[in-house]
Design a protein around this motif. Structure first.
Motif, PDB file in Angstrom:
ATOM      1  N   HIS A  62     -14.226  -7.439   8.460  1.00 53.53           N
ATOM      2  CA  HIS A  62     -12.850  -6.567   9.278  1.00 53.53           C
ATOM      3  C   HIS A  62     -13.699  -5.364   9.552  1.00 53.53           C
ATOM      4  CE1 HIS A  62     -10.327  -9.603   7.701  1.00 53.53           C
ATOM      5  NE2 HIS A  62      -9.789  -9.640   8.488  1.00 53.53           N
ATOM      6  N   ARG A 208      -5.487  -4.777   3.233  1.00 52.15           N
ATOM      7  CA  ARG A 208      -4.480  -6.146   2.781  1.00 52.15           C
ATOM      8  C   ARG A 208      -3.588  -5.092   2.822  1.00 52.15           C
ATOM      9  NH1 ARG A 208      -6.280 -10.315   0.974  1.00 52.15           N
ATOM     10  NH2 ARG A 208      -8.822 -11.148   1.361  1.00 52.15           N
ATOM     11  N   ASP A 211      -0.968  -5.469   5.806  1.00 49.85           N
ATOM     12  CA  ASP A 211      -0.281  -6.671   6.085  1.00 49.85           C
ATOM     13  C   ASP A 211       0.337  -7.098   4.863  1.00 49.85           C
ATOM     14  OD1 ASP A 211      -1.784  -6.284   8.018  1.00 49.85           O
ATOM     15  OD2 ASP A 211      -3.443  -6.873   8.126  1.00 49.85           O
ATOM     16  N   ASN A 212      -0.054  -7.395   3.679  1.00 51.82           N
ATOM     17  CA  ASN A 212       1.211  -8.100   2.634  1.00 51.82           C
ATOM     18  C   ASN A 212       1.524  -6.999   1.523  1.00 51.82           C
ATOM     19  OD1 ASN A 212      -1.110 -10.284   3.694  1.00 51.82           O
ATOM     20  ND2 ASN A 212      -2.403  -9.934   2.111  1.00 51.82           N
ATOM     21  N   THR A 217      -0.781  -7.666  -2.727  1.00 49.03           N
ATOM     22  CA  THR A 217      -2.184  -7.628  -2.611  1.00 49.03           C
ATOM     23  C   THR A 217      -3.277  -7.258  -3.738  1.00 49.03           C
ATOM     24  OG1 THR A 217      -2.258  -7.094  -0.121  1.00 49.03           O
ATOM     25  CG2 THR A 217      -4.727  -6.454  -1.882  1.00 49.03           C
TER      26      THR A 217
END
Length: 389
Positions: A62, A208, A211-212, A217
């Protein structure tokens, strides 16, 4: 039980005094207390292993594949500097030989004279001049030498170390003249590695969390949480230590001198080793010549070791069976020269015969008895008598 002296060749590191541990036939030299050194290895290797296992795969995809590459290079440099500092001779000074120690003691007694009973003898100090300034050399009662300038005796390793800085349990060795630059490079590179891992741990958690979510995370990456905690508590000590030694290097000063206040005490004595310039001081400490070791650890010396007769019996039996030696008995009778005796040995044999009395001469001689006549002799005598008549 008799003992037999056997001469064998040994390495000098096997007979060196002090409290050090040698490995790889004297190539590796460390202190005996190595428990904290193993903890240092575990913390560095364990933290980097977690970073490469949890963060590097995600960050390489990423962000950039250069992140794990740079981390690997920095990790290898840290390990190289740590092992170089821990496994090297810090600058141990050899102790005086018995003859040298006796000569130094005689010189000290001659200089001090007879001290009256009940009074303490004067301190054993010699003065030398360095950069127009008097520096005192102290006498080491353990090593029996006058220590060079900036040297000190380490109570843990039981050795005098040249330009002694301190004994560091984290590297398992003393830090002195021969390994100080590697110790400083180790602390500085470890500081960069800790900052690097701590920064990208935070970046990994933030990316992270977008998104989560933050809690999810943390549940998915427990290794990251452990790394953040280790790096957070390690960062302050390692970075602080690096900053402190950077300050000492800029003044060309050691930790031992700073603690004792050698150049900043009540006397306000100026540091004779400082060049009054930060760049020059840093160049001397970090870029100066590499000094060789004066111990000669891997040199060869001969040692006479006594061996008991029981342990030496197999060797004597085998040697006697292969090369039999004739046994001779010693007698007190004088030697008599014969036809097989060399001519040059006959005078000495005759002289020894005259000096050593014979056993027969110790007793009085027996009276001579005329020999008995045999029948044949009597018959011959009677025939001769008849012929004459």
């Amino acid at each position: 039980m008799s003992a037999v002296m056997i001469t064998r060749k040994v390495r000098k590191w096997e007979k060196l005094p002090g409290k050090n541990t040698f490995c790889c036939d004297g190539r590796v030299m460390m202190a005996r207390q190595k428990g904290v050194f193993y903890l240092t290895l575990f913390l560095i290797v364990g933290t980097c292993a977690l970073f490469f296992a949890f963060e590097c795969p995600y960050l390489a995809v990423h962000l950039s594949p250069a992140i794990p590459v740079f981390a690997a290079l920095l990790f290898l440099f840290v390990m190289a500097m740590l092992l170089r500092t821990s496994f090297s001779d810090p600058g141990v000074l050899p102790r005086a030989l018995p003859e040298e120690a006796t000569f130094i003691e005689m010189e000290i007694e001659a200089a001090n004279g007879n001290v009256p009973a009940g009074q303490r003898p004067p301190p054993r100090i010699r003065n030398v001049q360095i950069n127009n300034q008097i520096v005192k050399l102290k006498y080491c009662y353990t090593c029996k030498i006058f220590r060079p300038p900036r040297a000190s005796h380490c109570s843990i390793c039981d050795n005098c170390v040249d330009r002694f800085d301190h004994h560091c349990p984290w590297v398992g060795n003393c830090v002195g003249k021969r390994n100080y630059r590697y110790f400083y490079l180790f602390t500085m590179s470890l500081s960069l590695l800790t900052i690097y891992i701590f920064t990208f741990d935070i970046v990994h958690v933030v990316m992270r969390s977008v998104d989560n979510g933050f809690l999810n995370t943390l549940k998915e990456t427990p290794g990251t949480v452990l790394e953040v905690l280790v790096c957070f508590f390690t960062l302050w000590s390692v970075v602080g230590l690096t900053g402190f030694h950077t300050y000492l290097i800029s003044l060309n000063q050691t930790t031992n001198e700073d603690i004792k206040g050698s150049w900043s005490g009540k006397n306000r004595v100026q540091n004779p080793y400082s060049h009054k310039n930060i760049i020059k001081n840093c160049c001397e400490v970090l870029c100066g010549p590499a000094y060789p070791s004066v111990l000669d650890r891997r040199g060869v010396m001969q040692e006479d070791s006594p061996v008991s007769a029981t342990s030496a019996a197999p060797y004597s039996t085998s040697s006697s069976s292969s090369n039999p030696v004739p046994q001779t008995t010693k007698t007190t009778a004088p030697l008599i020269p014969n036809e097989h005796t060399p001519d040059d040995a006959k005078p000495s044999i005759a002289a020894s015969a005259e000096k050593s009395p014979s056993p027969k001469e110790e007793h009085p001689p027996a009276p001579k008895v005329p020999p008995l006549a045999s029948p044949e002799t009597d018959a011959e005598a009677s025939l001769t008598k008849d012929k004459t008549h």
